[in-house]
Design an enzyme around this catalytic site. Sequence first.
Site, PDB file in Angstrom:
ATOM      1  N   SER A 183       0.791  -1.234   0.000  1.00  0.00           N
ATOM      2  CA  SER A 183       0.000   0.000   0.000  1.00  0.00           C
ATOM      3  C   SER A 183       0.820   1.279   0.000  1.00  0.00           C
ATOM      4  O   SER A 183       0.302   2.336  -0.329  1.00  0.00           O
ATOM      5  CB  SER A 183      -0.953  -0.006   1.183  1.00  0.00           C
ATOM      6  OG  SER A 183      -0.213   0.021   2.384  1.00  0.00           O
ATOM      7  N   HIS A 211      -5.812  -4.062  -1.657  1.00  0.00           N
ATOM      8  CA  HIS A 211      -5.499  -2.964  -2.580  1.00  0.00           C
ATOM      9  C   HIS A 211      -5.403  -3.427  -4.035  1.00  0.00           C
ATOM     10  O   HIS A 211      -5.216  -2.606  -4.924  1.00  0.00           O
ATOM     11  CB  HIS A 211      -4.185  -2.274  -2.192  1.00  0.00           C
ATOM     12  CG  HIS A 211      -4.312  -1.379  -1.017  1.00  0.00           C
ATOM     13  ND1 HIS A 211      -4.898  -0.125  -1.086  1.00  0.00           N
ATOM     14  CD2 HIS A 211      -3.950  -1.550   0.276  1.00  0.00           C
ATOM     15  CE1 HIS A 211      -4.871   0.430   0.106  1.00  0.00           C
ATOM     16  NE2 HIS A 211      -4.300  -0.405   0.954  1.00  0.00           N
ATOM     17  N   LYS A 242     -12.830  -0.904   0.313  1.00  0.00           N
ATOM     18  CA  LYS A 242     -11.963  -0.123  -0.582  1.00  0.00           C
ATOM     19  C   LYS A 242     -12.637  -0.018  -1.958  1.00  0.00           C
ATOM     20  O   LYS A 242     -13.595   0.722  -2.100  1.00  0.00           O
ATOM     21  CB  LYS A 242     -10.559  -0.722  -0.615  1.00  0.00           C
ATOM     22  CG  LYS A 242      -9.839  -0.486   0.729  1.00  0.00           C
ATOM     23  CD  LYS A 242      -8.404  -0.935   0.767  1.00  0.00           C
ATOM     24  CE  LYS A 242      -7.738  -0.478   2.065  1.00  0.00           C
ATOM     25  NZ  LYS A 242      -7.333  -1.560   2.952  1.00  0.00           N
TER      26      LYS A 242
HETATM   27  C1  LIG Z   1      -7.259  -1.991   4.347  1.00  0.00           C
HETATM   28  C2  LIG Z   1      -6.548  -3.272   4.513  1.00  0.00           C
HETATM   29  C3  LIG Z   1      -6.983  -4.238   5.432  1.00  0.00           C
HETATM   30  C4  LIG Z   1      -8.123  -3.986   6.360  1.00  0.00           C
HETATM   31  O1  LIG Z   1      -9.347  -3.971   5.695  1.00  0.00           O
HETATM   32  P1  LIG Z   1     -10.659  -3.498   6.481  1.00  0.00           P
HETATM   33  O2  LIG Z   1     -11.774  -4.159   5.771  1.00  0.00           O
HETATM   34  O3  LIG Z   1     -10.683  -2.005   6.417  1.00  0.00           O
HETATM   35  O4  LIG Z   1     -10.503  -3.979   7.888  1.00  0.00           O
HETATM   36  C5  LIG Z   1      -6.318  -5.448   5.466  1.00  0.00           C
HETATM   37  N1  LIG Z   1      -5.255  -5.704   4.671  1.00  0.00           N
HETATM   38  C6  LIG Z   1      -4.795  -4.788   3.802  1.00  0.00           C
HETATM   39  C7  LIG Z   1      -3.619  -5.110   2.929  1.00  0.00           C
HETATM   40  C8  LIG Z   1      -5.414  -3.541   3.703  1.00  0.00           C
HETATM   41  O5  LIG Z   1      -4.935  -2.629   2.855  1.00  0.00           O
END
Ligand SMILES: *Cc1c(COP(=O)(O)O)cnc(C)c1O
Length: 396
Positions: A183, A211, A242
Amino acid sequence: MYGKIKEHLQAELEAIKNAGLYKKERIITSAQKADIVINTGEQVLNFCANNYLGLSNHPRLIQAAKNSLDSHGYGMSSVRFICGTQDLHKELEKQIADYFGTEDTILYAACFDANGGVFEPLLTSEDAIISDTLNHASIIDGVRLCKAHRYRYESADMEDLEDRLKEAQKHRFRIIVTDGVFSMDGHVAPVDKIVELAEKYDAMVMVDECHSAGVVGESGRGVTELYNLKGKVDIITGTLGKAFGGAIGGFTTGKKEIIEILRQKSRPYLFSNSIPPSVASAGIEVFKMLTESNDQHNRLVNNVEYFKEKMIAAGFDIKPTESAIIAVMLYDAKLSQEMAAKLLEEGIYVIGFYYPVVPKEQARIRVQVSAGHKKEHLDKAVEAFTKVGKELGVLK
Ligand SMILES: *Cc1c(COP(=O)(O)O)cnc(C)c1O
């Protein structure tokens, strides 16, 4: 009694502020989208949301959520196995499995929970988890909650991974776990090579697609599509928070025995509430939309290419990226904060990242491009970056 700890906490807060690491929250008064309103009344362009497909405020999802409020109510007041499973939850699980080409899916309240609850039910002290050093915090926490032996390999370093796999041969089962897209940089993990090593050294593979899902691959179906690995990644975790509408909810999808065991034993699934019907229903609509047409994904890909080319032409130093994350390298922490502040004055909402979120001397502004951005938004951002970049001596 709330006694001595009060002063202790106050001192700690002070130390965080003095180190310049205190996180303040900007307040948005509009819906989440490309052009948002903040509580100062200013209208700004949002370049830091994970809203990759521009669905966070999509009318079809809002309508689906509204419809299910009428047909299925507001909340479930239950975990899944007591009385918290509606037809909507089962339908969404099936849609996610169809989208990724996997056997079955289990929903969680968030991907943080999916990652937190995936290792402990599957592995014991007889087994080993081999994890990329840049993996997300939720994977790190999930590994901590499991008694399996832990190995870490240098991020995306396949020689190092092979060495760890050799060391880990003494255990019963092995699993390699990686983020699909990292990320902070935006590069894709070499999952094709990881799968090869996994076959050679008899290990399972798990990829966190938070992502990468909706973004990477010909139709946005993530790294398994990008590398043509359908069925070869045993466990995929992901989020609905996301690209897929951005509300809340996570999932684990993969081999059916794994999913079945998780339903029996995964603690965040057994002991935490079901996602609300409106979220499940809007989620179903997301996967319907993405199956019907590739428009949102095509728009995202075109926007990323357009923005990246313009920024490189303007003279910015951009990290190699294969996702919708574009790291504009500044190296200096203070400069990254100054630049983000000045960009906000120009109406561009972005965040500067510096140590400890990224390595020392690697400060940057992370831009996240969305299918929701119009060409004029992208042009305005490049213009603002160029103006501020010249003012601060980043560009000549
Ligand atoms: C955002 C993210 C999470 C967490 O996801 P949520 O549904 O917001 O808890 C887990 N792993 C990665 C790689 C992320 O970018």
